[in-house]
Design an enzyme around this catalytic site. Sequence first.
Site, PDB file in Angstrom:
ATOM      1  N   LYS A 221       0.818  -1.213   0.000  1.00 40.97           N
ATOM      2  CA  LYS A 221       0.000   0.000   0.000  1.00 40.97           C
ATOM      3  C   LYS A 221       0.852   1.264   0.000  1.00 40.97           C
ATOM      4  CE  LYS A 221      -4.396  -1.724   1.650  1.00 40.97           C
ATOM      5  NZ  LYS A 221      -5.462  -1.679   2.677  1.00 40.97           N
ATOM      6  N   ARG A 255      -3.577 -10.110   4.981  1.00 37.53           N
ATOM      7  CA  ARG A 255      -4.137 -10.127   3.620  1.00 37.53           C
ATOM      8  C   ARG A 255      -3.059  -9.588   2.686  1.00 37.53           C
ATOM      9  NH1 ARG A 255      -6.681  -6.625   0.042  1.00 37.53           N
ATOM     10  NH2 ARG A 255      -8.290  -7.591  -1.277  1.00 37.53           N
TER      11      ARG A 255
END
Length: 280
Positions: A221, A255
């Site tokens: 991210k 995740r």
Amino acid sequence: MIKCGNHSINFETPLVMGILNITPDSFFDGGNYTNEKAILKRAEEILSEDADIIDIGAFSTRPGANDVSEVEEYCRLAPAVKSIRNEFPQAILSIDTFRSSIAKKIVNEFGACIINDISGGTLDDEMFHAVGELKVPYIMMHIKGTPQSMQQNPYYDDLIAEIKKFFTERIGKLSMYGVKDVILDPGFGFGKTLEHNYEILARLIEFSDLNLPILAGLSRKSMIYKYLGGTPDTSLNGTTALNMISLENGASILRVHDVKEAVECVRLHEMIKSQQYSFL
């Protein structure tokens, strides 16, 4: 422990959830898995690297992503889920959707799946009712705003307290529909500044008093590459570092795009824990 169809999922050891984006525009791997051969190859890779769950998404929720109609989301998801179910019938699947109609169609047609809702039920008032009806596990993520608006100067008076309040209120609503198998995701990057993301990670353990498993979705991210420099493609090392911190601070699920590295992270963390306990 939670139940997903015939599967009992326990969290004594943290789990790894492998991401399978069947979208043309996801921030890291968009467009890589848009035909059956590529989808099955990716699913096989995720499972062969020892992931516990495959998370399938057909609607990119990166900041500013284009809207996708319900029909298009279903038309992307249904063939993918069908193929994976046929090829890997024992795989535990998670469906990344905020639409109750999609959740109902997929579960009713292809069997029990975890529902992974990036909106925590805020984008579809029928989601909690649907999950209760389907009797499937539910991942409730915190988001401030929508994928289109969430990064427009997000502000909190008390970040952790406000996220915990969101969870507490919505857990109460879920319980009215008989939903007990709930996983919490604080929503890294969803209505948070870079500093907010690192505060959540540093204080992740504070969510443990809600007595539910915590999912950490940090993989590649912007909180990594906007701080270190680079791009999503160069953010694997940063992802692994933050995954280890999230495990240390109580995460039950990672995740990730990179399953092998996350599984190794879990194994190393468990080894460290076992040595700590041996000296108690």
